[in-house]
Motif scaffolding. Structure first.
Motif, PDB file in Angstrom:
ATOM      1  N   ALA A  73      37.603 -16.198  -7.416  1.00  0.00           N
ATOM      2  CA  ALA A  73      36.188 -15.811  -7.409  1.00  0.00           C
ATOM      3  C   ALA A  73      35.497 -16.329  -6.150  1.00  0.00           C
ATOM      4  CB  ALA A  73      35.483 -16.332  -8.660  1.00  0.00           C
ATOM      5  N   LYS A  74      35.819 -17.541  -5.757  1.00  0.00           N
ATOM      6  CA  LYS A  74      35.239 -18.111  -4.530  1.00  0.00           C
ATOM      7  C   LYS A  74      35.691 -17.313  -3.310  1.00  0.00           C
ATOM      8  CE  LYS A  74      34.865 -22.871  -6.204  1.00  0.00           C
ATOM      9  NZ  LYS A  74      35.382 -24.240  -6.052  1.00  0.00           N
ATOM     10  N   ASP A  75      36.954 -16.906  -3.300  1.00  0.00           N
ATOM     11  CA  ASP A  75      37.483 -16.117  -2.185  1.00  0.00           C
ATOM     12  C   ASP A  75      36.752 -14.780  -2.064  1.00  0.00           C
ATOM     13  OD1 ASP A  75      39.549 -15.427  -0.102  1.00  0.00           O
ATOM     14  OD2 ASP A  75      40.008 -13.879  -1.594  1.00  0.00           O
ATOM     15  N   ILE A  76      36.526 -14.119  -3.173  1.00  0.00           N
ATOM     16  CA  ILE A  76      35.792 -12.849  -3.151  1.00  0.00           C
ATOM     17  C   ILE A  76      34.397 -13.074  -2.593  1.00  0.00           C
ATOM     18  CG2 ILE A  76      34.705 -11.098  -4.619  1.00  0.00           C
ATOM     19  CD1 ILE A  76      37.229 -11.265  -6.402  1.00  0.00           C
ATOM     20  N   THR A  77      33.751 -14.126  -3.041  1.00  0.00           N
ATOM     21  CA  THR A  77      32.398 -14.449  -2.574  1.00  0.00           C
ATOM     22  C   THR A  77      32.402 -14.707  -1.073  1.00  0.00           C
ATOM     23  OG1 THR A  77      31.938 -15.451  -4.733  1.00  0.00           O
ATOM     24  CG2 THR A  77      30.406 -15.950  -2.939  1.00  0.00           C
TER      25      THR A  77
ATOM     26  N   LYS B 284      22.454 -15.825   2.039  1.00  0.00           N
ATOM     27  CA  LYS B 284      21.756 -17.002   1.508  1.00  0.00           C
ATOM     28  C   LYS B 284      22.003 -17.132   0.003  1.00  0.00           C
ATOM     29  CE  LYS B 284      17.054 -18.761   0.957  1.00  0.00           C
ATOM     30  NZ  LYS B 284      15.644 -18.489   1.238  1.00  0.00           N
ATOM     31  N   SER B 285      21.847 -16.049  -0.727  1.00  0.00           N
ATOM     32  CA  SER B 285      22.050 -16.073  -2.179  1.00  0.00           C
ATOM     33  C   SER B 285      23.495 -16.397  -2.537  1.00  0.00           C
ATOM     34  CB  SER B 285      21.673 -14.727  -2.797  1.00  0.00           C
ATOM     35  OG  SER B 285      20.311 -14.473  -2.642  1.00  0.00           O
ATOM     36  N   LEU B 286      24.431 -15.755  -1.865  1.00  0.00           N
ATOM     37  CA  LEU B 286      25.841 -15.971  -2.172  1.00  0.00           C
ATOM     38  C   LEU B 286      26.264 -17.418  -1.901  1.00  0.00           C
ATOM     39  CD1 LEU B 286      27.233 -12.613  -0.803  1.00  0.00           C
ATOM     40  CD2 LEU B 286      27.256 -13.342  -3.205  1.00  0.00           C
ATOM     41  N   ASN B 287      25.758 -17.996  -0.832  1.00  0.00           N
ATOM     42  CA  ASN B 287      26.065 -19.404  -0.558  1.00  0.00           C
ATOM     43  C   ASN B 287      25.459 -20.311  -1.626  1.00  0.00           C
ATOM     44  OD1 ASN B 287      27.723 -19.931   1.890  1.00  0.00           O
ATOM     45  ND2 ASN B 287      26.227 -18.534   2.788  1.00  0.00           N
ATOM     46  N   ARG B 288      24.254 -19.972  -2.072  1.00  0.00           N
ATOM     47  CA  ARG B 288      23.623 -20.738  -3.150  1.00  0.00           C
ATOM     48  C   ARG B 288      24.493 -20.670  -4.412  1.00  0.00           C
ATOM     49  NH1 ARG B 288      19.115 -17.884  -4.834  1.00  0.00           N
ATOM     50  NH2 ARG B 288      18.511 -17.930  -2.725  1.00  0.00           N
ATOM     51  N   TYR B 289      25.004 -19.465  -4.741  1.00  0.00           N
ATOM     52  CA  TYR B 289      25.847 -19.323  -5.930  1.00  0.00           C
ATOM     53  C   TYR B 289      27.175 -20.065  -5.775  1.00  0.00           C
ATOM     54  CZ  TYR B 289      22.453 -15.807  -7.329  1.00  0.00           C
ATOM     55  OH  TYR B 289      21.298 -15.162  -7.672  1.00  0.00           O
ATOM     56  N   LEU B 290      27.744 -20.067  -4.571  1.00  0.00           N
ATOM     57  CA  LEU B 290      28.970 -20.840  -4.343  1.00  0.00           C
ATOM     58  C   LEU B 290      28.736 -22.321  -4.633  1.00  0.00           C
ATOM     59  CD1 LEU B 290      30.705 -19.519  -1.097  1.00  0.00           C
ATOM     60  CD2 LEU B 290      31.702 -19.695  -3.374  1.00  0.00           C
ATOM     61  N   ASN B 291      27.580 -22.817  -4.193  1.00  0.00           N
ATOM     62  CA  ASN B 291      27.248 -24.225  -4.437  1.00  0.00           C
ATOM     63  C   ASN B 291      26.931 -24.483  -5.908  1.00  0.00           C
ATOM     64  OD1 ASN B 291      27.551 -24.905  -1.727  1.00  0.00           O
ATOM     65  ND2 ASN B 291      25.423 -24.426  -1.257  1.00  0.00           N
ATOM     66  N   GLN B 292      26.315 -23.525  -6.552  1.00  0.00           N
ATOM     67  CA  GLN B 292      25.905 -23.676  -7.951  1.00  0.00           C
ATOM     68  C   GLN B 292      27.097 -23.616  -8.907  1.00  0.00           C
ATOM     69  OE1 GLN B 292      22.833 -20.893  -8.993  1.00  0.00           O
ATOM     70  NE2 GLN B 292      22.840 -21.456 -11.148  1.00  0.00           N
ATOM     71  N   TYR B 293      28.049 -22.735  -8.610  1.00  0.00           N
ATOM     72  CA  TYR B 293      29.183 -22.519  -9.514  1.00  0.00           C
ATOM     73  C   TYR B 293      30.459 -23.121  -8.913  1.00  0.00           C
ATOM     74  CZ  TYR B 293      25.813 -19.311 -11.558  1.00  0.00           C
ATOM     75  OH  TYR B 293      24.678 -18.767 -12.106  1.00  0.00           O
ATOM     76  N   LYS B 294      30.435 -24.419  -8.714  1.00  0.00           N
ATOM     77  CA  LYS B 294      31.535 -25.135  -8.055  1.00  0.00           C
ATOM     78  C   LYS B 294      32.853 -25.059  -8.826  1.00  0.00           C
ATOM     79  CE  LYS B 294      28.649 -28.569  -5.694  1.00  0.00           C
ATOM     80  NZ  LYS B 294      28.700 -28.017  -4.383  1.00  0.00           N
TER      81      LYS B 294
ATOM     82  N   ASN C  56      31.399 -12.993   4.557  1.00  0.00           N
ATOM     83  CA  ASN C  56      31.912 -12.661   5.890  1.00  0.00           C
ATOM     84  C   ASN C  56      31.599 -11.222   6.283  1.00  0.00           C
ATOM     85  OD1 ASN C  56      32.947 -15.222   6.361  1.00  0.00           O
ATOM     86  ND2 ASN C  56      34.954 -14.723   5.542  1.00  0.00           N
ATOM     87  N   ILE C  57      31.697 -10.297   5.340  1.00  0.00           N
ATOM     88  CA  ILE C  57      31.367  -8.896   5.615  1.00  0.00           C
ATOM     89  C   ILE C  57      29.913  -8.779   6.041  1.00  0.00           C
ATOM     90  CG2 ILE C  57      30.978  -6.649   4.509  1.00  0.00           C
ATOM     91  CD1 ILE C  57      33.516  -7.247   2.797  1.00  0.00           C
ATOM     92  N   GLU C  58      29.035  -9.454   5.309  1.00  0.00           N
ATOM     93  CA  GLU C  58      27.607  -9.374   5.602  1.00  0.00           C
ATOM     94  C   GLU C  58      27.279 -10.062   6.931  1.00  0.00           C
ATOM     95  OE1 GLU C  58      24.825  -9.085   2.703  1.00  0.00           O
ATOM     96  OE2 GLU C  58      26.175  -7.698   1.701  1.00  0.00           O
ATOM     97  N   GLU C  59      27.899 -11.214   7.187  1.00  0.00           N
ATOM     98  CA  GLU C  59      27.658 -11.916   8.453  1.00  0.00           C
ATOM     99  C   GLU C  59      28.143 -11.084   9.639  1.00  0.00           C
ATOM    100  OE1 GLU C  59      27.682 -16.627   7.201  1.00  0.00           O
ATOM    101  OE2 GLU C  59      29.612 -15.679   7.647  1.00  0.00           O
ATOM    102  N   GLN C  60      29.288 -10.439   9.502  1.00  0.00           N
ATOM    103  CA  GLN C  60      29.813  -9.608  10.588  1.00  0.00           C
ATOM    104  C   GLN C  60      28.916  -8.401  10.828  1.00  0.00           C
ATOM    105  OE1 GLN C  60      32.440 -10.345  12.754  1.00  0.00           O
ATOM    106  NE2 GLN C  60      31.394  -8.685  13.826  1.00  0.00           N
ATOM    107  N   LEU C  61      28.378  -7.815   9.761  1.00  0.00           N
ATOM    108  CA  LEU C  61      27.484  -6.680   9.939  1.00  0.00           C
ATOM    109  C   LEU C  61      26.232  -7.091  10.700  1.00  0.00           C
ATOM    110  CD1 LEU C  61      26.905  -3.701   9.523  1.00  0.00           C
ATOM    111  CD2 LEU C  61      25.935  -4.264   7.279  1.00  0.00           C
ATOM    112  N   VAL C  62      25.697  -8.267  10.409  1.00  0.00           N
ATOM    113  CA  VAL C  62      24.518  -8.755  11.136  1.00  0.00           C
ATOM    114  C   VAL C  62      24.843  -8.856  12.622  1.00  0.00           C
ATOM    115  CG1 VAL C  62      23.059 -10.793  11.505  1.00  0.00           C
ATOM    116  CG2 VAL C  62      23.436  -9.937   9.193  1.00  0.00           C
ATOM    117  N   ILE C  63      26.013  -9.369  12.953  1.00  0.00           N
ATOM    118  CA  ILE C  63      26.421  -9.478  14.367  1.00  0.00           C
ATOM    119  C   ILE C  63      26.530  -8.078  14.977  1.00  0.00           C
ATOM    120  CG2 ILE C  63      28.342 -10.120  15.893  1.00  0.00           C
ATOM    121  CD1 ILE C  63      28.802 -12.507  13.898  1.00  0.00           C
ATOM    122  N   ASP C  64      27.148  -7.158  14.267  1.00  0.00           N
ATOM    123  CA  ASP C  64      27.343  -5.803  14.783  1.00  0.00           C
ATOM    124  C   ASP C  64      26.021  -5.070  14.976  1.00  0.00           C
ATOM    125  OD1 ASP C  64      30.047  -6.382  14.664  1.00  0.00           O
ATOM    126  OD2 ASP C  64      30.401  -5.180  12.864  1.00  0.00           O
TER     127      ASP C  64
END
Length: 144
Positions: free
Chosen positions: A122-126, A106-116, A131-139
């Motif tokens: 930098a966007k790719d790293i974010t 949630k925070s990282l997506n907010r920062y992506l939107n904030q720092y357009k 993706n790492i965090e979303e995949q861990l939630v699935i796992d």
């Protein structure tokens, strides 16, 4: 010349990575299931690798990065330790890490939107961190 949005986004990623590594460190000693331990350790390594990449870029831009908010870090540590004191189980660990990942995404997506205006790098790293965090939630669903 690098723009402010790039540095700000990288700082937030750097702080998020540190928060994630800290939380994973807090729970790893409590894990019972070897597959869960392996997955959490892999995720910790992925976070550390992205953290190193972020840190290297910040160094290139002569920026020292950002530490996680001390209040947030303290509250996270307290929540983890209180929950594990009540019920020290893999289910509790999966629940805690899932909550942390969801907050991070949630925070990282907010920062992506904030720092357009941030650089594509930098966007790719974010996005990779998201993706790492979303995949861990699935796992972790199998342990909830």
């Amino acid at each position: 010349m690098i723009n402010d949005d790039t540095i700000k986004l990288l700082r937030e990623c750097n702080a998020g990575v540190k928060m994630g590594v800290s939380s994973l460190d807090d729970v790893l000693g409590h894990v019972r299931d070897s597959n869960l331990e392996k997955r959490l350790s892999e995720c910790k390594q992925e976070h550390e690798d992205l953290g190193n990449e972020t840190h290297d870029l910040l160094n290139e831009y002569h920026d020292g990065g950002k530490e996680p908010n001390p209040m947030a870090k303290g509250m996270s540590w307290m929540k983890i330790n209180m929950q594990l004191a009540i019920k020290d189980s893999d289910k509790t660990i999966a629940d805690l890490i899932t909550d942390g990942c969801n907050m991070g995404v949630k925070s990282l997506n907010r920062y992506l939107n904030q720092y357009k205006a941030a650089s594509e790098k930098a966007k790719d790293i974010t996005k990779r961190l998201i993706n790492i965090e979303e995949q861990l939630v699935i796992d972790l669903r199998a342990y909830l």
